[in-house]
Design a protein around this motif. Structure first.
Motif, PDB file in Angstrom:
ATOM      1  N   GLN B 231       0.830  -1.216   0.000  1.00 20.20           N
ATOM      2  CA  GLN B 231       0.000   0.000   0.000  1.00 20.20           C
ATOM      3  C   GLN B 231       0.861   1.261   0.000  1.00 20.20           C
ATOM      4  OE1 GLN B 231      -1.412  -1.414   3.526  1.00 20.20           O
ATOM      5  NE2 GLN B 231      -2.585  -2.999   2.472  1.00 20.20           N
ATOM      6  N   PRO B 232       1.664   1.438  -1.023  1.00 17.08           N
ATOM      7  CA  PRO B 232       2.470   2.672  -1.041  1.00 17.08           C
ATOM      8  C   PRO B 232       1.561   3.895  -1.140  1.00 17.08           C
ATOM      9  CG  PRO B 232       2.633   1.507  -3.138  1.00 17.08           C
ATOM     10  CD  PRO B 232       1.856   0.622  -2.224  1.00 17.08           C
ATOM     11  N   LYS B 233       1.928   4.947  -0.401  1.00 11.70           N
ATOM     12  CA  LYS B 233       1.083   6.141  -0.399  1.00 11.70           C
ATOM     13  C   LYS B 233       1.431   7.057  -1.560  1.00 11.70           C
ATOM     14  CE  LYS B 233       0.592   6.333   4.636  1.00 11.70           C
ATOM     15  NZ  LYS B 233       1.889   6.117   5.295  1.00 11.70           N
ATOM     16  N   GLU B 234       2.737   7.160  -1.805  1.00 10.14           N
ATOM     17  CA  GLU B 234       3.182   8.130  -2.807  1.00 10.14           C
ATOM     18  C   GLU B 234       3.045   7.566  -4.220  1.00 10.14           C
ATOM     19  OE1 GLU B 234       4.393  11.250  -2.289  1.00 10.14           O
ATOM     20  OE2 GLU B 234       4.056  11.099  -0.119  1.00 10.14           O
ATOM     21  N   GLU B 235       2.619   8.441  -5.107  1.00  6.38           N
ATOM     22  CA  GLU B 235       2.460   8.044  -6.506  1.00  6.38           C
ATOM     23  C   GLU B 235       3.794   7.569  -7.094  1.00  6.38           C
ATOM     24  OE1 GLU B 235       0.322   6.864  -9.321  1.00  6.38           O
ATOM     25  OE2 GLU B 235      -0.587   7.785  -7.548  1.00  6.38           O
ATOM     26  N   ARG B 236       4.870   8.288  -6.717  1.00  2.44           N
ATOM     27  CA  ARG B 236       6.179   7.971  -7.305  1.00  2.44           C
ATOM     28  C   ARG B 236       6.705   6.626  -6.794  1.00  2.44           C
ATOM     29  NH1 ARG B 236       9.974  13.194  -7.572  1.00  2.44           N
ATOM     30  NH2 ARG B 236       8.992  13.853  -5.649  1.00  2.44           N
ATOM     31  N   THR B 237       6.380   6.290  -5.561  1.00  2.00           N
ATOM     32  CA  THR B 237       6.768   4.976  -5.040  1.00  2.00           C
ATOM     33  C   THR B 237       6.066   3.893  -5.853  1.00  2.00           C
ATOM     34  OG1 THR B 237       6.716   6.050  -2.884  1.00  2.00           O
ATOM     35  CG2 THR B 237       7.071   3.678  -2.909  1.00  2.00           C
ATOM     36  N   LYS B 238       4.772   4.099  -6.094  1.00  2.00           N
ATOM     37  CA  LYS B 238       4.010   3.119  -6.882  1.00  2.00           C
ATOM     38  C   LYS B 238       4.645   2.933  -8.250  1.00  2.00           C
ATOM     39  CE  LYS B 238      -0.422   4.171  -4.812  1.00  2.00           C
ATOM     40  NZ  LYS B 238      -1.572   5.056  -4.969  1.00  2.00           N
ATOM     41  N   LYS B 239       4.958   4.068  -8.872  1.00  4.09           N
ATOM     42  CA  LYS B 239       5.539   4.012 -10.223  1.00  4.09           C
ATOM     43  C   LYS B 239       6.842   3.227 -10.217  1.00  4.09           C
ATOM     44  CE  LYS B 239       4.082   7.832 -13.141  1.00  4.09           C
ATOM     45  NZ  LYS B 239       4.213   9.272 -13.219  1.00  4.09           N
ATOM     46  N   PHE B 240       7.676   3.559  -9.239  1.00  4.49           N
ATOM     47  CA  PHE B 240       8.980   2.890  -9.160  1.00  4.49           C
ATOM     48  C   PHE B 240       8.790   1.384  -8.970  1.00  4.49           C
ATOM     49  CE2 PHE B 240      12.275   1.126  -6.345  1.00  4.49           C
ATOM     50  CZ  PHE B 240      13.362   1.238  -7.176  1.00  4.49           C
ATOM     51  N   LEU B 241       7.901   1.013  -8.058  1.00  2.85           N
ATOM     52  CA  LEU B 241       7.705  -0.410  -7.763  1.00  2.85           C
ATOM     53  C   LEU B 241       7.170  -1.160  -8.975  1.00  2.85           C
ATOM     54  CD1 LEU B 241       6.319  -0.208  -4.133  1.00  2.85           C
ATOM     55  CD2 LEU B 241       8.520  -1.143  -4.866  1.00  2.85           C
ATOM     56  N   SER B 242       6.294  -0.520  -9.737  1.00  5.60           N
ATOM     57  CA  SER B 242       5.760  -1.235 -10.892  1.00  5.60           C
ATOM     58  C   SER B 242       6.832  -1.375 -11.975  1.00  5.60           C
ATOM     59  CB  SER B 242       4.505  -0.536 -11.437  1.00  5.60           C
ATOM     60  OG  SER B 242       4.877   0.587 -12.200  1.00  5.60           O
ATOM     61  N   ARG B 243       7.699  -0.341 -12.057  1.00  5.54           N
ATOM     62  CA  ARG B 243       8.798  -0.440 -13.025  1.00  5.54           C
ATOM     63  C   ARG B 243       9.751  -1.574 -12.633  1.00  5.54           C
ATOM     64  NH1 ARG B 243       9.991   4.868 -13.064  1.00  5.54           N
ATOM     65  NH2 ARG B 243      11.983   4.581 -12.016  1.00  5.54           N
ATOM     66  N   ILE B 244      10.055  -1.631 -11.323  1.00  4.10           N
ATOM     67  CA  ILE B 244      10.973  -2.661 -10.822  1.00  4.10           C
ATOM     68  C   ILE B 244      10.386  -4.058 -11.032  1.00  4.10           C
ATOM     69  CG2 ILE B 244      11.779  -3.679  -8.641  1.00  4.10           C
ATOM     70  CD1 ILE B 244      13.667  -1.658  -9.621  1.00  4.10           C
ATOM     71  N   SER B 245       9.089  -4.206 -10.783  1.00  2.85           N
ATOM     72  CA  SER B 245       8.512  -5.540 -10.916  1.00  2.85           C
ATOM     73  C   SER B 245       8.487  -5.970 -12.376  1.00  2.85           C
ATOM     74  CB  SER B 245       7.109  -5.595 -10.292  1.00  2.85           C
ATOM     75  OG  SER B 245       6.234  -4.769 -11.020  1.00  2.85           O
ATOM     76  N   GLN B 246       8.403  -4.983 -13.274  1.00  3.48           N
ATOM     77  CA  GLN B 246       8.524  -5.342 -14.697  1.00  3.48           C
ATOM     78  C   GLN B 246       9.923  -5.862 -14.989  1.00  3.48           C
ATOM     79  OE1 GLN B 246       7.474  -1.892 -16.973  1.00  3.48           O
ATOM     80  NE2 GLN B 246       5.321  -2.050 -16.378  1.00  3.48           N
ATOM     81  N   LEU B 247      10.907  -5.198 -14.380  1.00  7.16           N
ATOM     82  CA  LEU B 247      12.299  -5.561 -14.662  1.00  7.16           C
ATOM     83  C   LEU B 247      12.716  -6.843 -13.957  1.00  7.16           C
ATOM     84  CD1 LEU B 247      14.064  -2.095 -14.421  1.00  7.16           C
ATOM     85  CD2 LEU B 247      13.892  -3.528 -16.447  1.00  7.16           C
ATOM     86  N   TYR B 248      12.351  -6.951 -12.690  1.00  9.66           N
ATOM     87  CA  TYR B 248      12.872  -8.040 -11.867  1.00  9.66           C
ATOM     88  C   TYR B 248      11.832  -9.131 -11.624  1.00  9.66           C
ATOM     89  CZ  TYR B 248      16.972  -5.243 -10.753  1.00  9.66           C
ATOM     90  OH  TYR B 248      18.127  -4.522 -10.821  1.00  9.66           O
ATOM     91  N   GLY B 249      10.650  -9.008 -12.170  1.00  9.47           N
ATOM     92  CA  GLY B 249       9.590  -9.976 -11.920  1.00  9.47           C
ATOM     93  C   GLY B 249       8.779  -9.563 -10.712  1.00  9.47           C
ATOM     94  N   GLU B 250       7.579 -10.119 -10.625  1.00 11.18           N
ATOM     95  CA  GLU B 250       6.672  -9.763  -9.529  1.00 11.18           C
ATOM     96  C   GLU B 250       7.287 -10.123  -8.179  1.00 11.18           C
ATOM     97  OE1 GLU B 250       3.821  -8.186  -9.171  1.00 11.18           O
ATOM     98  OE2 GLU B 250       3.788  -7.648 -11.297  1.00 11.18           O
ATOM     99  N   LEU B 251       6.959  -9.327  -7.205  1.00 13.06           N
ATOM    100  CA  LEU B 251       7.418  -9.587  -5.845  1.00 13.06           C
ATOM    101  C   LEU B 251       6.809 -10.896  -5.363  1.00 13.06           C
ATOM    102  CD1 LEU B 251       8.866  -8.349  -3.434  1.00 13.06           C
ATOM    103  CD2 LEU B 251       6.706  -7.313  -2.797  1.00 13.06           C
ATOM    104  N   ASN B 252       7.659 -11.718  -4.797  1.00 13.55           N
ATOM    105  CA  ASN B 252       7.162 -12.978  -4.272  1.00 13.55           C
ATOM    106  C   ASN B 252       6.399 -12.723  -2.973  1.00 13.55           C
ATOM    107  OD1 ASN B 252       6.680 -15.480  -3.331  1.00 13.55           O
ATOM    108  ND2 ASN B 252       8.770 -16.243  -3.614  1.00 13.55           N
TER     109      ASN B 252
END
Lengths: 225, 256
Positions: B231-252
């Protein structure tokens, strides 16, 4: 036949110049090393002003012909200072100073090729700058610089012949003296040339042996990492 | 829990040639805690870590180790650095020394330990990271994962109060990251205080006590891993996490 006789007659005298030639080379190499290593270290890690002075020193010495430096010392600076040194000593100092300029550049390049990470890692463990340089930087940089450094030997060996000009009794000087006595320039100068080539060969063998000894396992094996 | 944080960073600033990289960062780490910094490259994470042990000297702000200010003076800084072990992205092992000597060298030169004692201690640390049998090998003869574990052992040998990890797995092939993360996981379990910069979200979510999202030289959001990742609050955190999960795969999710 006369040529051969002249060579046989001259050989002992010329050969006894080998120790003089090698003495100058060894002293100049040692002096270049003793000055070059600290100057390289200061250039990279030291006070900026001192580094600039060293850069100037290197620049001037690399731009001077050996003979000019030799005459400047022998006829100019040393008499002016009242220093009564032998031609041998002055020759070794002049060649050594010149070599120190080149060696500074060799060691500087080697240290820089290590990258800042080695210094970071050493400092992160609590080493002082001096400890890091002594224990981590120099042992690696000196090994890296060996191939480049080994070039200094043939350079100094061939350059040592210019000390003829101030009368150092090295191989070429002795050869020339024998030429004026026997009037056989060709065979005697060929003899001198062969002596220089053999000295070069022998010295490089020693250096390659050292290079092998100093090699770090896993280094310089090309693509394998 | 001790009331004095093991490590406290207060209002840190750092610019390079007029470009601000760290713009007022503060955080505290208590004994036994693991704090994980995430964020895009260029956010200043690496610089922040190096500012903590003063490999890069901050322009402003303070760092406290067990309540004592870390001052960049010749006499004191080497003492503080021993207490803050650092692990680098590119390992920076000393190539001319064997694995054992890499761990040993600072014990001998900095701690002035007796040769025999230093050797025993270095071997123990290598065994701790599972490399007791590789002690005689040179860095060039080790795999990346092994090299990074040696560098962890090297830092641990100084008995640090806190360990700083600067993207310890980013230079490794994917199949080698596991062995390094496992060592770090065990360290955290053993109660080591750790500050970790990483892109390994699985590690962050399972090991971190707190995850701090840093962007543009500031901590934008922080909280327990569950909160930051789910539940990230910040929009930029969300963006970063979705970019990372694209790169590194979904969080287990099992790790959470």
């Amino acid at each position: 036949m006369e040529g051969l006789m002249a060579v046989i007659e001259s050989l002992p005298y010329i050969l006894s110049g080998i120790s003089v030639t090698l003495g100058i080379v060894a002293l100049a190499l040692a002096m270049g090393f003793a000055l070059g290593v600290p100057m390289a270290v200061i250039t990279i890690y030291g006070n900026r002003l001192v580094a600039q002075i060293i850069a100037g020193y290197v620049w001037v010495l690399r731009g001077l012909p050996n003979l000019v430096l030799l005459f400047l010392f022998y006829f100019g600076i040393f008499p002016l200072l009242g220093w009564n040194f032998s031609p041998f000593t002055i020759g070794a100092i002049a060649l050594g100073m010149r070599s120190s300029a080149y060696q500074t550049e060799i060691f500087r390049g080697a240290i820089q090729s290590l990258g800042e990470g080695q210094m970071f890692a050493a400092r992160s463990l609590g080493m002082s700058k001096i400890q890091a340089i002594w224990n981590i930087i120099l042992p690696q940089a000196l090994r890296i610089s060996l191939p480049g450094w080994s070039n200094e030997y043939p350079i100094l060996l061939t350059d040592s012949a210019v000390t003829y000009a101030i009368g150092v009794a090295e191989v070429l000087t002795r050869g020339s003296q024998m030429v004026t006595r026997t009037y056989q320039p060709m065979p005697i100068y060929i003899t001198c040339a062969i002596i220089f080539i053999l000295l070069n060969l022998g010295g490089m063998r020693v250096i390659h042996f050292l290079e092998k000894k100093a090699r770090i396992p896993g280094w310089g094996r090309g693509s394998e990492t | 829990m001790n009331s004095i944080p093991t490590l406290a960073v207060k209002n840190l600033y750092k610019s390079f040639k007029g470009t601000p990289i760290i713009k007022g960062v503060s955080f505290e780490v208590y004994q036994g805690e693991t704090k994980v910094f995430i964020g895009p490259s260029g956010a200043g994470k690496s610089t922040l870590l190096k500012c903590i042990n003063q490999l890069i000297i901050p322009d402003q702000g303070q760092v406290f180790l067990n309540g004592e200010e870390v001052i960049h003076s010749h006499s004191r800084i080497n003492f503080f650095r021993q207490k803050m072990g650092m692990v680098f992205q590119d390992f920076y092992l000393f190539d001319h020394l064997t694995a054992l000597q890499n761990v040993e060298v600072a014990l001998l030169r900095v701690k002035k330990m007796h040769r025999q004692k230093a050797r025993e201690k270095a071997l123990r640390e290598l065994e701790r990271v599972g490399l007791g049998d590789k002690s005689h090998l040179y860095p060039a003869e080790l795999s990346g994962g092994q090299a990074q574990r040696v560098s962890i052992a090297r830092a641990l040998a100084m008995d640090p109060e806190v360990m700083l990890f600067d993207e310890p797995t980013s230079a490794l092939d994917p199949e080698l990251t596991g062995e390094v993360l496992e060592v770090m996981r065990l360290l955290a379990q053993a109660g080591m205080t750790m500050v970790v910069v990483t892109h390994e979200m699985g590690f962050a979510s399972s090991v971190a006590d707190e995850v701090l999202f840093i962007e543009d030289g500031k901590i934008l959001e922080k909280g327990p891993p569950r909160q930051i990742f789910l539940q990230p609050k910040e929009e930029r955190t969300k963006k970063f996490l979705s970019r990372i999960s694209q790169l590194y795969g979904e969080l287990n999710q099992n790790h959470g």
